[in-house]
Design a protein around this motif. Structure first.
Motif, PDB file in Angstrom:
ATOM      1  N   CYS A 178      87.608 -46.620 -73.529  1.00  0.00           N
ATOM      2  CA  CYS A 178      88.382 -45.808 -72.543  1.00  0.00           C
ATOM      3  C   CYS A 178      89.727 -46.135 -72.939  1.00  0.00           C
ATOM      4  N   LEU A 179      91.138 -45.376 -73.445  1.00  0.00           N
ATOM      5  CA  LEU A 179      91.928 -46.070 -74.422  1.00  0.00           C
ATOM      6  C   LEU A 179      92.801 -45.499 -72.984  1.00  0.00           C
ATOM      7  N   PHE A 180      94.218 -46.748 -73.674  1.00  0.00           N
ATOM      8  CA  PHE A 180      95.226 -46.058 -71.790  1.00  0.00           C
ATOM      9  C   PHE A 180      95.331 -46.085 -70.466  1.00  0.00           C
ATOM     10  N   VAL A 181      94.238 -46.939 -70.411  1.00  0.00           N
ATOM     11  CA  VAL A 181      93.909 -46.805 -68.973  1.00  0.00           C
ATOM     12  C   VAL A 181      94.665 -47.560 -68.173  1.00  0.00           C
ATOM     13  N   GLU A 182      95.354 -47.183 -67.490  1.00  0.00           N
ATOM     14  CA  GLU A 182      96.559 -47.830 -65.618  1.00  0.00           C
ATOM     15  C   GLU A 182      96.116 -49.342 -65.753  1.00  0.00           C
ATOM     16  N   ALA A 183      96.627 -50.241 -66.209  1.00  0.00           N
ATOM     17  CA  ALA A 183      96.375 -51.733 -65.374  1.00  0.00           C
ATOM     18  C   ALA A 183      96.309 -51.571 -64.013  1.00  0.00           C
ATOM     19  N   GLY A 184      95.455 -51.949 -63.340  1.00  0.00           N
ATOM     20  CA  GLY A 184      95.272 -52.551 -61.751  1.00  0.00           C
ATOM     21  C   GLY A 184      94.541 -50.511 -61.911  1.00  0.00           C
ATOM     22  N   ASP A 185      94.294 -50.015 -62.089  1.00  0.00           N
ATOM     23  CA  ASP A 185      94.035 -48.465 -61.842  1.00  0.00           C
ATOM     24  C   ASP A 185      93.283 -48.267 -62.881  1.00  0.00           C
ATOM     25  N   SER A 186      92.832 -47.059 -63.263  1.00  0.00           N
ATOM     26  CA  SER A 186      91.402 -45.929 -62.958  1.00  0.00           C
ATOM     27  C   SER A 186      91.683 -44.643 -63.901  1.00  0.00           C
ATOM     28  N   GLU A 187      92.962 -44.759 -64.081  1.00  0.00           N
ATOM     29  CA  GLU A 187      93.780 -44.001 -64.488  1.00  0.00           C
ATOM     30  C   GLU A 187      93.637 -43.934 -66.139  1.00  0.00           C
ATOM     31  N   TYR A 188      93.505 -43.236 -66.963  1.00  0.00           N
ATOM     32  CA  TYR A 188      93.185 -43.533 -68.540  1.00  0.00           C
ATOM     33  C   TYR A 188      93.908 -42.040 -68.791  1.00  0.00           C
TER      34      TYR A 188
END
Length: 220
Positions: free
Chosen positions: A74-84
């Motif tokens: 799972c690439l480029f996951v927002e730090a502190g969140d689940s969006e990728y």
């Protein structure tokens, strides 16, 4: 010898503080900086690679190098969140994703598609997905499109070519993930209600305290 695509992915993983500058969708157009990280699976086992070979047929050779290092990501996951930005399925998940395309293709038959047209989509193998969408990234186990990375569009029910090979797709991803997200339909949108669409990537986003100019290709 490692391919340029694999080297590019490894460079992404070594980035000290990866992140994007993004612009919010809609009228506000708010510019925000987003820090990201990557979540990687362990190397695939010999048994898992054998299952991948069986599932992907002639496309296996183009996938083996990636899965030998990372069984899913799972690439480029927002730090502190689940969006990728992009998910690459683990080998165990690949057979489970076929049902998703099958359910969408039932609509195609209702709209007059021939069995051959439906079959030409359903013989695809889903290997990944952009976020927040039923779209799938697929490869073909054989035929004229073998080895290519295609995007199954759940709205048109068509397959659109995104790269001539898995290697080319990895190079695109490593070179400019923001542009790739744009070309996949701007599915990745960070910061919740802001729906911040990436337009600029840096391996150390801390060096860019002010937003860079928005490129001509971006109309998010």
């Amino acid at each position: 010898m490692q391919s340029r695509g694999i080297k590019g992915i490894q460079a992404l993983l070594l980035a000290p503080a990866p992140g994007f500058w993004c612009r919010g969708a809609g009228r506000s157009g708010q510019l925000v900086r987003v820090e990201v990280q990557h979540e990687l699976g362990p190397p695939a086992t010999a048994e898992e690679l054998a299952a991948l070979r069986e599932a992907t047929g002639e496309s296996f050779c183009s996938l083996e190098s990636f899965y030998s290092r990372w069984n899913g990501a799972c690439l480029f996951v927002e730090a502190g969140d689940s969006e990728y930005l992009l998910e690459v399925y683990s080998i165990g998940r690949i057979p489970l994703e076929r049902d998703g395309m099958s359910s969408w293709m039932e609509m195609a038959e209702e709209h007059g598609w021939s069995r051959e047209e439906v079959a030409s989509v359903l013989d695809s193998v889903a290997i990944g997905q952009p976020p927040s969408s039923p779209d799938q990234l697929v490869v073909k186990p054989g035929g004229e499109h073998v080895g290519k990375v295609l995007q199954f569009d759940h709205e048109t029910l068509r397959l659109d070519e995104r790269a001539a090979s898995v290697e080319a797709f990895l190079r695109r991803l490593a070179a400019d993930p923001a542009r790739l997200n744009y070309d996949l339909g701007c599915m990745c949108r960070y910061k919740g209600d802001i729906q911040a669409i990436p337009y600029f990537y840096a391996p150390d986003i801390r060096q860019f305290e002010e937003p860079p100019p928005i490129p001509d290709w971006f109309t998010g």
